[in-house]
Design a protein around this motif. Structure first.
Motif, PDB file in Angstrom:
ATOM      1  N   ARG A 123      39.849  29.116  46.863  1.00  0.00           N
ATOM      2  CA  ARG A 123      39.220  28.834  45.566  1.00  0.00           C
ATOM      3  C   ARG A 123      38.116  27.808  45.777  1.00  0.00           C
ATOM      4  NH1 ARG A 123      43.508  27.367  41.096  1.00  0.00           N
ATOM      5  NH2 ARG A 123      41.631  26.283  40.459  1.00  0.00           N
ATOM      6  N   PRO A 124      36.941  28.007  45.196  1.00  0.00           N
ATOM      7  CA  PRO A 124      35.812  27.101  45.438  1.00  0.00           C
ATOM      8  C   PRO A 124      36.078  25.646  45.063  1.00  0.00           C
ATOM      9  CG  PRO A 124      35.073  29.081  44.315  1.00  0.00           C
ATOM     10  CD  PRO A 124      36.566  29.136  44.356  1.00  0.00           C
ATOM     11  N   ASP A 125      37.007  25.395  44.138  1.00  0.00           N
ATOM     12  CA  ASP A 125      37.290  24.013  43.749  1.00  0.00           C
ATOM     13  C   ASP A 125      38.491  23.428  44.499  1.00  0.00           C
ATOM     14  OD1 ASP A 125      39.150  25.630  42.512  1.00  0.00           O
ATOM     15  OD2 ASP A 125      39.123  24.542  40.619  1.00  0.00           O
ATOM     16  N   SER A 126      39.000  24.152  45.494  1.00  0.00           N
ATOM     17  CA  SER A 126      40.125  23.661  46.290  1.00  0.00           C
ATOM     18  C   SER A 126      39.649  22.574  47.244  1.00  0.00           C
ATOM     19  CB  SER A 126      40.735  24.817  47.081  1.00  0.00           C
ATOM     20  OG  SER A 126      41.700  24.342  47.976  1.00  0.00           O
ATOM     21  N   PRO A 140      31.482  23.587  42.842  1.00  0.00           N
ATOM     22  CA  PRO A 140      32.296  24.112  43.938  1.00  0.00           C
ATOM     23  C   PRO A 140      32.183  23.228  45.181  1.00  0.00           C
ATOM     24  CG  PRO A 140      30.389  25.521  43.530  1.00  0.00           C
ATOM     25  CD  PRO A 140      30.384  24.469  42.480  1.00  0.00           C
ATOM     26  N   LEU A 141      33.264  23.173  45.946  1.00  0.00           N
ATOM     27  CA  LEU A 141      33.306  22.343  47.143  1.00  0.00           C
ATOM     28  C   LEU A 141      33.008  23.134  48.416  1.00  0.00           C
ATOM     29  CD1 LEU A 141      36.521  20.311  46.260  1.00  0.00           C
ATOM     30  CD2 LEU A 141      34.126  19.607  46.013  1.00  0.00           C
ATOM     31  N   HIS A 142      33.288  24.426  48.393  1.00  0.00           N
ATOM     32  CA  HIS A 142      33.050  25.258  49.577  1.00  0.00           C
ATOM     33  C   HIS A 142      32.825  26.708  49.167  1.00  0.00           C
ATOM     34  CE1 HIS A 142      37.137  26.790  49.189  1.00  0.00           C
ATOM     35  NE2 HIS A 142      37.542  25.527  49.088  1.00  0.00           N
ATOM     36  N   ARG A 143      32.446  27.528  50.158  1.00  0.00           N
ATOM     37  CA  ARG A 143      32.128  28.939  49.938  1.00  0.00           C
ATOM     38  C   ARG A 143      33.043  29.836  50.759  1.00  0.00           C
ATOM     39  NH1 ARG A 143      28.070  30.238  52.609  1.00  0.00           N
ATOM     40  NH2 ARG A 143      27.638  32.068  51.418  1.00  0.00           N
ATOM     41  N   LEU A 185      39.129  17.964  56.377  1.00  0.00           N
ATOM     42  CA  LEU A 185      38.233  18.584  57.357  1.00  0.00           C
ATOM     43  C   LEU A 185      39.000  19.376  58.405  1.00  0.00           C
ATOM     44  CD1 LEU A 185      35.543  15.851  57.990  1.00  0.00           C
ATOM     45  CD2 LEU A 185      35.224  18.090  56.959  1.00  0.00           C
ATOM     46  N   SER A 186      40.164  18.911  58.796  1.00  0.00           N
ATOM     47  CA  SER A 186      40.939  19.637  59.807  1.00  0.00           C
ATOM     48  C   SER A 186      41.276  21.043  59.313  1.00  0.00           C
ATOM     49  CB  SER A 186      42.214  18.877  60.155  1.00  0.00           C
ATOM     50  OG  SER A 186      43.004  18.674  58.998  1.00  0.00           O
ATOM     51  N   GLU A 187      41.566  21.172  58.038  1.00  0.00           N
ATOM     52  CA  GLU A 187      41.863  22.492  57.463  1.00  0.00           C
ATOM     53  C   GLU A 187      40.597  23.344  57.397  1.00  0.00           C
ATOM     54  OE1 GLU A 187      44.522  25.285  56.273  1.00  0.00           O
ATOM     55  OE2 GLU A 187      44.963  23.260  56.970  1.00  0.00           O
ATOM     56  N   LEU A 188      39.481  22.716  57.063  1.00  0.00           N
ATOM     57  CA  LEU A 188      38.209  23.431  57.027  1.00  0.00           C
ATOM     58  C   LEU A 188      37.865  23.973  58.406  1.00  0.00           C
ATOM     59  CD1 LEU A 188      35.830  24.170  55.131  1.00  0.00           C
ATOM     60  CD2 LEU A 188      34.707  22.109  55.955  1.00  0.00           C
ATOM     61  N   TYR A 189      38.165  23.228  59.460  1.00  0.00           N
ATOM     62  CA  TYR A 189      37.905  23.705  60.824  1.00  0.00           C
ATOM     63  C   TYR A 189      38.828  24.875  61.190  1.00  0.00           C
ATOM     64  CZ  TYR A 189      34.612  19.985  61.827  1.00  0.00           C
ATOM     65  OH  TYR A 189      33.519  19.170  61.817  1.00  0.00           O
ATOM     66  N   ARG A 190      40.051  24.895  60.668  1.00  0.00           N
ATOM     67  CA  ARG A 190      40.929  26.060  60.886  1.00  0.00           C
ATOM     68  C   ARG A 190      40.322  27.299  60.245  1.00  0.00           C
ATOM     69  NH1 ARG A 190      46.823  25.390  59.256  1.00  0.00           N
ATOM     70  NH2 ARG A 190      46.949  27.355  60.384  1.00  0.00           N
ATOM     71  N   TRP A 191      39.775  27.142  59.033  1.00  0.00           N
ATOM     72  CA  TRP A 191      39.118  28.255  58.350  1.00  0.00           C
ATOM     73  C   TRP A 191      37.910  28.713  59.146  1.00  0.00           C
ATOM     74  CZ3 TRP A 191      40.252  31.107  54.052  1.00  0.00           C
ATOM     75  CH2 TRP A 191      41.360  30.689  53.311  1.00  0.00           C
ATOM     76  N   GLN A 192      37.170  27.766  59.705  1.00  0.00           N
ATOM     77  CA  GLN A 192      35.993  28.099  60.499  1.00  0.00           C
ATOM     78  C   GLN A 192      36.379  28.982  61.673  1.00  0.00           C
ATOM     79  OE1 GLN A 192      35.108  25.558  63.470  1.00  0.00           O
ATOM     80  NE2 GLN A 192      33.414  26.815  64.131  1.00  0.00           N
ATOM     81  N   LEU A 201      30.353  25.392  53.767  1.00  0.00           N
ATOM     82  CA  LEU A 201      30.096  24.343  52.793  1.00  0.00           C
ATOM     83  C   LEU A 201      29.050  24.793  51.784  1.00  0.00           C
ATOM     84  CD1 LEU A 201      30.054  21.311  55.217  1.00  0.00           C
ATOM     85  CD2 LEU A 201      31.911  22.071  53.715  1.00  0.00           C
ATOM     86  N   VAL A 202      29.098  24.204  50.610  1.00  0.00           N
ATOM     87  CA  VAL A 202      28.189  24.570  49.525  1.00  0.00           C
ATOM     88  C   VAL A 202      26.916  23.754  49.648  1.00  0.00           C
ATOM     89  CG1 VAL A 202      27.867  24.511  47.029  1.00  0.00           C
ATOM     90  CG2 VAL A 202      30.054  25.186  47.979  1.00  0.00           C
ATOM     91  N   ASP A 203      25.791  24.442  49.588  1.00  0.00           N
ATOM     92  CA  ASP A 203      24.495  23.777  49.510  1.00  0.00           C
ATOM     93  C   ASP A 203      24.278  23.469  48.042  1.00  0.00           C
ATOM     94  OD1 ASP A 203      21.961  22.830  49.840  1.00  0.00           O
ATOM     95  OD2 ASP A 203      21.094  24.723  50.512  1.00  0.00           O
ATOM     96  N   ILE A 204      23.954  22.240  47.724  1.00  0.00           N
ATOM     97  CA  ILE A 204      23.866  21.809  46.326  1.00  0.00           C
ATOM     98  C   ILE A 204      22.816  22.600  45.556  1.00  0.00           C
ATOM     99  CG2 ILE A 204      23.255  19.856  44.827  1.00  0.00           C
ATOM    100  CD1 ILE A 204      24.477  18.055  46.986  1.00  0.00           C
ATOM    101  N   ASP A 205      21.672  22.865  46.179  1.00  0.00           N
ATOM    102  CA  ASP A 205      20.574  23.508  45.448  1.00  0.00           C
ATOM    103  C   ASP A 205      20.679  25.022  45.396  1.00  0.00           C
ATOM    104  OD1 ASP A 205      19.458  21.035  44.978  1.00  0.00           O
ATOM    105  OD2 ASP A 205      18.315  21.074  46.852  1.00  0.00           O
ATOM    106  N   ALA A 206      21.203  25.626  46.442  1.00  0.00           N
ATOM    107  CA  ALA A 206      21.214  27.089  46.505  1.00  0.00           C
ATOM    108  C   ALA A 206      22.617  27.595  46.809  1.00  0.00           C
ATOM    109  CB  ALA A 206      20.246  27.567  47.577  1.00  0.00           C
ATOM    110  N   PRO A 207      23.131  28.537  46.014  1.00  0.00           N
ATOM    111  CA  PRO A 207      24.473  29.046  46.280  1.00  0.00           C
ATOM    112  C   PRO A 207      24.559  29.843  47.574  1.00  0.00           C
ATOM    113  CG  PRO A 207      23.457  30.260  44.485  1.00  0.00           C
ATOM    114  CD  PRO A 207      22.522  29.144  44.851  1.00  0.00           C
TER     115      PRO A 207
END
Length: 179
Positions: free
Chosen positions: A64-67, A30-33, A71-78, A89-95
């Protein structure tokens, strides 16, 4: 490498991808949460679509986590979720890390405090919620900008009309039903 070979290499690299916001990574990681954060905060797809100025289908597609998105769109979501980008954002080791879960809980508490402040007329309750609000802001300053839970439906601006104005009933309806 010739220009033609470079173009073929670029085509192979880009195959299967479309415009940002609609692209999906080929990896299974997954790329994001975004969806998880939205659900933890109790924000509906409809409310988020309204905040972002997007259709509900577009919100569902992008969360969708694989979408893959810029970054500009991610900041709109933020901004729409009122949360730090790092939480999206997804932490690689811990969901789901402890601090992120703790922050989501604090955010829900602050929304509840603000809702109590808006609805309560009791001075004692107002005093307690004001004290609780200041303590939460002291512990987490970014909570200062958090709004209350919506008590009924969605809030409208002064310029927007409600559904009653949109769905008028003809005058003949009342006269026909009285006969």
């Amino acid at each position: 490498m010739s220009i033609a070979e470079g173009i073929d290499t670029a085509r192979e690299t880009l195959s299967g991808h479309t415009l940002p916001g609609y692209a999906y990574a080929s990896t299974e990681r997954p790329l994001h949460r975004i969806a998880e954060v939205r659900q933890n905060q109790g924000v509906s797809v409809r409310t988020l679509a309204r905040r972002l100025g997007k259709s509900m289908d577009e919100v569902r597609r992008q969360e969708r986590p694989d979408s893959d998105m810029p970054l500009s769109e991610l900041y709109r979501w933020q901004q729409g979720l009122e949360s730090p980008v790092a939480e999206l954002l997804v932490d690689i080791d811990a969901p789901l890390s402890g601090p992120v879960l703790s922050r989501a809980r604090m955010l829900r508490i602050m929304k509840t405090v603000r809702a109590i402040m808006e609805t309560s007329k009791n001075q004692g309750v107002q005093r307690l919620t004001t004290m609780l609000e200041s303590q939460l802001i002291e512990a987490m300053p970014e909570l200062r900008e958090v709004s209350a839970w919506h008590s009924v439906g969605q809030r409208r601006t002064q310029d927007e009309l409600g559904r009653v104005a949109e769905r008028t009933v003809p005058d003949s309806f009342a006269s026909d039903s009285l006969r």
